[in-house]
Write a protein that holds these residues in place. Structure first.
Motif, PDB file in Angstrom:
ATOM      1  N   VAL C 125       0.819  -1.218   0.000  1.00 53.69           N
ATOM      2  CA  VAL C 125       0.000   0.000   0.000  1.00 53.69           C
ATOM      3  C   VAL C 125       0.851   1.266   0.000  1.00 53.69           C
ATOM      4  CG1 VAL C 125      -1.959  -1.200   1.052  1.00 53.69           C
ATOM      5  CG2 VAL C 125      -0.398   0.122   2.519  1.00 53.69           C
ATOM      6  N   ILE C 126       2.053   1.180   0.545  1.00 52.67           N
ATOM      7  CA  ILE C 126       2.961   2.329   0.430  1.00 52.67           C
ATOM      8  C   ILE C 126       3.366   2.493  -1.034  1.00 52.67           C
ATOM      9  CG2 ILE C 126       5.336   3.065   0.937  1.00 52.67           C
ATOM     10  CD1 ILE C 126       4.873   2.276   3.844  1.00 52.67           C
ATOM     11  N   HIS C 127       3.577   1.391  -1.677  1.00 54.48           N
ATOM     12  CA  HIS C 127       3.867   1.431  -3.111  1.00 54.48           C
ATOM     13  C   HIS C 127       2.695   2.075  -3.860  1.00 54.48           C
ATOM     14  CE1 HIS C 127       5.589   0.064  -6.894  1.00 54.48           C
ATOM     15  NE2 HIS C 127       4.417  -0.450  -7.217  1.00 54.48           N
ATOM     16  N   MET C 128       1.476   1.773  -3.436  1.00 58.57           N
ATOM     17  CA  MET C 128       0.286   2.337  -4.081  1.00 58.57           C
ATOM     18  C   MET C 128       0.093   3.819  -3.765  1.00 58.57           C
ATOM     19  SD  MET C 128      -2.499  -0.633  -3.163  1.00 58.57           S
ATOM     20  CE  MET C 128      -3.971   0.379  -3.404  1.00 58.57           C
ATOM     21  N   GLY C 160       3.733   5.477   6.271  1.00 58.36           N
ATOM     22  CA  GLY C 160       5.164   5.278   6.507  1.00 58.36           C
ATOM     23  C   GLY C 160       5.498   5.138   7.983  1.00 58.36           C
ATOM     24  N   ASP C 161       4.739   5.836   8.818  1.00 58.85           N
ATOM     25  CA  ASP C 161       4.991   5.757  10.263  1.00 58.85           C
ATOM     26  C   ASP C 161       4.758   4.353  10.812  1.00 58.85           C
ATOM     27  OD1 ASP C 161       5.577   8.414  10.304  1.00 58.85           O
ATOM     28  OD2 ASP C 161       3.693   9.067  11.220  1.00 58.85           O
ATOM     29  N   LEU C 162       3.975   3.574  10.085  1.00 58.29           N
ATOM     30  CA  LEU C 162       3.683   2.220  10.575  1.00 58.29           C
ATOM     31  C   LEU C 162       4.898   1.304  10.470  1.00 58.29           C
ATOM     32  CD1 LEU C 162       0.129   1.769   8.985  1.00 58.29           C
ATOM     33  CD2 LEU C 162       0.647   2.246  11.391  1.00 58.29           C
ATOM     34  N   GLU C 163       5.833   1.688   9.622  1.00 57.22           N
ATOM     35  CA  GLU C 163       7.003   0.818   9.410  1.00 57.22           C
ATOM     36  C   GLU C 163       7.809   0.622  10.688  1.00 57.22           C
ATOM     37  OE1 GLU C 163       8.711   2.930   6.073  1.00 57.22           O
ATOM     38  OE2 GLU C 163       8.202   1.247   4.760  1.00 57.22           O
TER      39      GLU C 163
END
Lengths: 172, 779, 779, 172
Positions: C125-128, C160-163
């Motif tokens: 989903v980050i890619h999306m 991104g913060d979820l990473e």
């Protein structure tokens, strides 16, 4: 512990509901008679025991068996006048698994394999492999230790009883 | 005299600054150019679980998995247990996939052990030295991290740079472990591919761990002339307070040695170690002593010599607390991996903790800060050592004879012994006053003291104590020398040996690694190593194997370490270090591809592995592999194209990778020079093989060093060793020479007549050797 | 008509921009203040493996582990196998520690499954949408991620913060898995503490996964009025091409639905799902249909309705390829977790792949890019659907009768059935032409179609196909409605129910979760839910449990979802979503502590868990828990202080956590208001309990909702449900009322007389309720 | 599969080298006679079978056994005039593990526990727990299924044989 004759000699070898049939010399002989392409696998454990080697020789000769020698056994067998082919214990099991394999003598797949003298735990693993992945052949063990992963195995027994068993088995 | 030996190799300047963050000359500007390599990026930087699957499938086609189920059932979910003998489980899994899944699970555990260790260590040394501490392995090493370079595609310049590799390992490991969940992977081959991936993650973790400790603890950087350190139970002076460190993590042991240094206590306290911690503390400070491989644990503890037992992680007896208590020793646990239910004293005042331990208010303590361990361990040992005088750790000889009479001769001690040692026979002899058979079990760790016999004994006879006591008189002779772990292979060494190895002029590189689950005692390791050293193979050793090799002396009382140099060259015996140092073995093979053959590393795994498989005659030997880590290590070296020979117990890992010499088509090769498919040979014959006996193993090892790329001269040399050893143990020429002799030039001169006769009988037809043998297609 | 149903709930604008990176209004400046929370940081942000050990030991003292070994042996290293029955293993481990180790291993696998899923999804989903896509859960939710806030100590503002949370989970997981290695942890209690840690890592991973998919796929944000979606085998129009999605990862299914949307194919193709993927694709697009829980897999595939089976990950039958082939269905594997040995077609031209699949050149394909899956799955389904007409998937009734006559009545089908269903009896009846007993097995998934009976049958009778065919006539009636998964509990809801829950005015929050390993079919889940809904408990459901509940209708043909609102309030039946949505259940409890009681979250785990344990009357129910994920989920909720009741199969997990009502001292509490130690009650009695029957379970559930903090009114209410149900099933008053009645005001008015009599007989003495009950010490 | 009478009824329950002794009514009676603090645990599986419940009642009465009723069994037993105390199957096993526990009647720890009617796999797990962690007591199972995790178990058998076994066991 009950059933000591048929508890796997290393008891934790127990692998599941299926375990070897108790093998007697009479049954062994019956199976040898029935077999079309038997093979005898002889391992290093009996290397130093002349009496046992001599019984093995009788079995080989009387039943006219091709022999696979594992571990260091090849030289000993040769010295004792037993013709054999050398294999690693794992290697021969791997070959036996393949129904397309041509056998130790190149004459086709084996249908009955007798084991003696392969290190107990290693033999257990090899027999497990054959139990699972070689439905086309039967395995018998002639050790003095019960091998539950074989199709049929001699029981746990004393040396003297073992010798009697081997002697009987050697006679056609 | 003791003092001279304890003098540290390390320079003083370091010690004065060791707690300062060193960042001089290092400017970290985030994504600087510093980590870029001067080569094109290959196709697979940071490969995902599936990125190297096509390479794996090439390997698996040649070396399909051989499964030997250890159990017919699966017990992983609550639908089961399911019997998989000829049947599928409730989730649809079959026996093959289940075996493969179990191997993946074991390899994940192994990789986690190394990665957790690496993370813990890296965290600690960054805390000590700062993230910017440069990774400098000296002027002889430019390729500081061949595995990281290949897999991550970067050059790590500082300790902080190593974090990226670990984060990547942790992420991949999570994916791999996930695949073990019920209802995931269904193909045994895909499980195997994942296991290979776990293997190279393990490689990365080990490389990080060893680089981090070399840099942080200023360990040797692969000089090859490391000092000889003391090895053996006989090296410990029992009259002093004795601290025993067990495990794999150098940090607490290093702090103990620092405390001793700082307080000038070298003469007053003995610090010794078992397992990899022993190796690593002697890499840090050669004043420490190595007791030996993990098979020494129970014997040494039972002998009651230790006052304080400091355990860190991995391969430590989990009943250490119970065993320590028997002889009044104090246990200090030092990592989250092994807390043993002990009270957490990390944040308590050291003096208070010392007093609680000394007064027996607590049996042991969990101290998670290595710094605090140093003081507590040393001070407690000093305070309680005197008590040992009044403790009778082992039964007297007369007591043994008396107790042995209770033996009912049920024989179960033998049946439950992993190696079926004649324990009962030794006990019945002891009952008659003859302890020699018990002593025989002690020698060379023929009994590796797992204690299963005791557990089974219906009379609860303390059989391990019997054996320990019977072997007691050997202890004084157990004074050996082991070369301290050297760490990496230097680039200069690779420049020298790369060509000879690839051409076959050096007949092989053989690495003895792994644990001490030996079928016939540790001496077999040493005998195999000796045989190969005489034949001028390059021999490398790590971990327990390195220690076992050191326990063997010739008639002059010299160990192999004293008889052979520590160099990575023909006839050299290089002790690379602890288990994590195994990374340098794969690393050396990678460096050969890079330095000698100029293959770029960055993101270029497949080409490097293919190069190693076909051209670098290396073979691993793990004669006593017992752990999940060993499974992961093997998976790693295998994926890099390095075969391994294992001991017979390794059949219990459930999976090997075997080739079939009777299937000629499996050995076809692509000649990258010509683009043609050419006939090859089974070289290496297997990727992972378990031998039944040492003799079978040594013949396999030399055979598995043969490579398609051998020059005629190299092939001759390799075949001559193969023929020679085969004849010695089996009495005749090897039966498969026709596969390895490509043309007459390959035939060893000494055996020329016999071999040519043999080949003629077999209607051998000569063939040409490929120029650039490969499993890959010409680009 | 079909078209109306397929109309998406989602707005058009989104669809036009869904492939664009949305970053408007988001400025990422590295370590901005954005993630800081307006509260002090507590003692344990990003807790290490040992940081919460003291809390764990408090729980473990009250709820010590109960072990039921599933096997006496350990087979994890090559020293073994070792028999641990009354004996230690070769490494020193004992049976208790080994059981605990096995549970930790299972929980690590479960956590890895969720974490791997979360990582894969987040990456996608980050890619999306880009790393800066904001996490906005709408105006009713401020506490967007209660678990992350508590454990990480930060507020995640963007995808991104979820990473950071995942990287932390992966690192911790590596340490935990490492502890399973041979020779690490030796204490069963420390293993349990580590398992708890694995549990909260699992919580974090699930929270990340669900937030990521809610944001990326614009799923519902906990509105409570989500649409009713179609559920059941009868909802699928077999005349259309049918695509079946199985597993847990929404990405490939979402792409299939997008392809259908983009190509206006709603009328032409059926998309349905089994297991959590089914729930999540209907959260994305209510045009998709839910077949049901994982127990439907084999039956649905055998019925031959699917043309293309798209598998992603977790809980998928591993023999899916073999089963699909039987009916000519094509399999598309879509993740690294499950590659099935299929050729990797990720990078190949879609049209070529479609043609290979249609022409049968390949049986299936591995396509790792979700985008590519959409087209291939739909186009292949369209092209091959017609073929189904000529395939006879199931045997005829007459054939069944004929085949059934071959039954030898060996009875092994019953013996190997996990639930010992009367399969043989049904077959012998079928042999006489009576298929009703086979049909009976079909109903309510009484047989959950694991296929073990078939595997064991000595005549190789296709018993699952028998049952499927016999149940065929039910299929048309299997048209149910399930409320689509809502995701989180909204802050506004918590504001409303927080007080009543903590005071006991709402008698409890009961969450039905987990898999479909039910002892007596899925209907028991629904019956338990119905009982509680009638009593105005808050009922939450997720995953397979949520689906099973939806398969039960009242006399009017209405499901519980139609009869009860989807709100998180008394008498509400909230379908939270898939397994990862379980995070919102713990999340809701955490929010109660934060929103209602103003407890700060950041790094404040212990205080929050203590609050939940003593004041939030929540109880989990996993009636069919079978997987390692379920083990991890349970460990997580338990550490947060939420007890759980499991089905009888869960005894095979080997470990429960049981309290002892006969040990009064275990229930003492600290009153934080007064600082005094006061007498408490066994509330909750157990932390993890496996009940034998539904009746035992429901009584346990209501009892386990009692909390020390209940007001007299709340306690009355809870006790009245307990008494009422106990009397119904066991015919008399509960035997332990004296423990729960603190003083007369606690006694339910309707039972006043009887209860007071009962208490008098037992010489009950009244006591005061603590003001602020806690296991912690007053600060 | 050999030994069908003593293969665990759910065959994969096999847990290791140790397995239950074959229990006959005679041995059961002998053990009951020897026991100082026996306990009878009765589970839900027999709930619907009046004949079996009646035999259980006979056993309880003739041997004067305290009874723990698991699952839903309490009400059925009460209705049949059998006095019992209700426990969860797991709960009673947990209590039995503790040698300090005062027993269902508060009179002290039990030394012999008979099981009947607990769901097979759940009973297997409970018996495993007691096998490992309750060395102070013996477990017998009176089900018609062989329970290898018990100390002694009736064999796998037919309903008619089972009834005979129970009848014999009930007589002192």
């Amino acid at each position: 512990m009950d059933g000591d004759r048929t508890t796997p000699w290393q008891p934790t070898v127990i692998a599941g509901p299926k375990h070897a049939m108790l093998l007697t010399p009479a049954i062994a002989k019956m199976m040898l008679k029935k077999a079309k392409r038997p093979l005898f696998v002889i391992g290093s454990l009996i290397e130093g025991d002349k009496e046992i080697v001599s019984f093995c020789k009788d079995i080989v000769e009387n039943w006219n068996l091709p022999v696979a020698a594992t571990g260091n056994m090849y030289k000993t067998l040769t010295e004792n006048g037993v013709k054999s082919k050398r294999y690693g214990a794992i290697e021969i099991v791997n070959l036996l698994k393949d129904p397309e394999w041509k056998g130790v003598d190149g004459e086709g797949s084996h249908d009955l394999v007798l084991f003696i003298g392969v290190t107990y735990y290693l033999a257990s693993q090899g027999l497990s492999s054959l139990k699972h992945f070689a439905p086309h052949l039967k395995t018998l063990t002639l050790c003095k230790f019960f091998h539950s992963n074989a199709d049929a195995s001699f029981p746990n027994m004393s040396d003297s009883e073992w010798i009697k068993y081997l002697e009987k088995t050697s006679k056609i | 005299m003791a003092f001279e030996k304890t003098a540290k190799k390390l320079d003083d300047n370091f010690w004065n600054t060791k707690n300062l963050k060193i960042s001089i000359g290092e400017v970290s500007d985030g994504k600087s150019a510093k980590s870029k390599l001067d080569e094109p990026m290959g196709p697979t930087p940071k490969p995902s679980v599936t990125d190297l699957r096509s390479w794996d499938f090439k390997l698996l086609k040649r070396y399909p998995p051989f499964y030997a189920p250890f159990c017919d059932m699966c017990c992983l979910c609550t639908y089961g247990k399911c019997d998989l003998l000829g049947k599928k489980g409730a989730c649809g899994i079959n026996a093959e996939a289940q075996q493969a899944r179990t191997v993946l699970l074991a390899s994940c555990i192994g990789t986690a052990a190394h990665a957790g260790h690496a993370r813990h260590l890296l965290h600690h040394v960054i805390h000590m030295h700062g993230r910017d501490k440069p990774i400098d392995l000296g002027k002889n090493i430019d390729i500081e991290a061949p595995i990281i370079r290949t897999l991550i595609g970067k050059k790590p310049e500082t300790l902080g740079d190593l974090e990226e590799s670990l984060a990547y390992v942790e992420e991949q490991l999570t994916h791999l472990l996930s695949a073990c969940h019920t209802g995931q992977e269904g193909s045994s081959l895909d499980f195997e591919s994942k296991t290979f991936h776990a293997g190279i993650m393990d490689d990365l973790a080990r490389e990080v761990a060893d680089i981090a400790q070399i840099i942080a603890y200023r360990m040797s950087k692969g000089d090859g002339d490391e000092p000889l350190v003391e090895l053996g139970l006989g090296t410990v002076n029992k009259d002093k307070p004795v601290i025993l460190c067990i495990g794999h993590n150098v940090a607490p042991g290093a702090e103990i040695l620092d405390y001793i240094e700082d307080n000038d206590l070298y003469e007053d306290v003995e610090v010794c170690g078992i397992c990899c911690t022993a190796i690593d503390i002697t890499r840090y400070n050669s004043a420490a002593k190595v007791i030996g491989p993990l098979s020494k644990q129970l014997k040494f503890i039972r002998s009651g010599v230790s006052d304080v037992i400091v355990v860190d992680e991995q391969c430590v007896r989990t009943d250490i607390l119970e065993e320590a208590k028997k002889n009044g020793a104090v246990v200090i646990a030092t990592t989250d991996k092994m807390c043993l239910g002990l009270p957490d004293k990390t944040k308590e005042d050291s003096d208070l903790v010392i007093s609680e331990l000394v007064n027996g208010k607590i049996d042991g303590a969990l101290i998670l800060e290595p710094k605090n361990v140093g003081k507590v361990a040393v001070e407690v040992a000093k305070k309680i050592a005197k008590r040992r005088e009044s403790i009778k750790a082992l039964p007297d000889v007369s007591e043994i004879s008396k107790l042995a009479k209770e033996c009912t001769e049920c024989g179960w001690c033998v049946r439950v012994c992993p190696n079926n040692r004649p324990v009962m026979d030794a006990v019945t002899s002891a009952a008659k006053g003859d302890l020699t058979k018990l002593a025989k079990l002690y020698e060379n760790d023929m009994c590796y003291a797992c204690g299963r016999c005791e557990e089974e004994c219906e009379r609860k006879l303390p059989l391990v104590s019997f054996i320990t006591k019977a072997g007691d008189h050997h202890v004084k002779n157990q004074k050996f020398k082991m070369r301290a772990g050297r760490g990496p292979v230097q680039d200069v060494e690779i420049r020298k040996v790369g060509g000879p190895i690839v051409l076959g002029d050096i007949p092989g590189v053989v690495a003895f690694v792994g644990c001490s689950n030996y079928p016939n005692g540790g001496i077999e390791m040493a005998k195999m190593a000796e045989e190969l050293l005489k034949r001028r193979y390059i021999v490398v050793a790590t971990g327990c194997a390195a220690m076992s090799i050191g326990e063997y002396v010739d008639e002059d009382g010299l160990t192999l370490y004293e008889r052979y140099e520590g160099i990575f060259d023909a006839g050299g015996l290089a002790n690379a270090g602890s288990c994590v140092s195994n990374a340098h073995i794969s690393g050396a093979c990678i460096k050969i591809a890079n330095i000698f053959a100029k293959k770029p590393l960055s993101g270029n795994f497949e080409e490097i592995a293919d190069y190693i498989l076909n051209r670098v005659g290396a073979c691993g030997v793990a004669w006593g592999a017992f752990s999940q880590k060993a499974a992961a290590i093997a998976a790693g070296v295998n994926r890099w194209g390095i075969p391994a020979v294992l001991g017979p117990h390794s059949s219990k890992y459930r999976r090997l990778h075997l080739g079939r010499i009777d299937k000629k088509e499996l050995w076809d090769l692509n000649d990258l020079r010509t683009g043609e498919v050419v006939q090859g040979e089974p070289a290496p014959e297997h990727l992972l093989y378990a031998a039944e006996t040492m003799e079978e193993a040594i013949v396999s090892i030399v055979k598995m060093c043969i490579r398609p790329n051998d020059t005629p001269k190299g092939r001759q040399l390799k075949l001559s060793h193969y023929i020679d050893l085969y004849k010695r143990y089996f009495g005749e020429l090897p039966p498969d020479l026709e596969l390895f002799v490509r043309n007459e030039r390959d035939v060893p001169i000494t055996y020329k007549h016999d071999v040519m006769e043999n080949l003629k009988e077999k209607k051998w037809v000569q063939r040409e050797a490929p120029k650039e043998p490969s499993l890959l297609l010409k680009k």
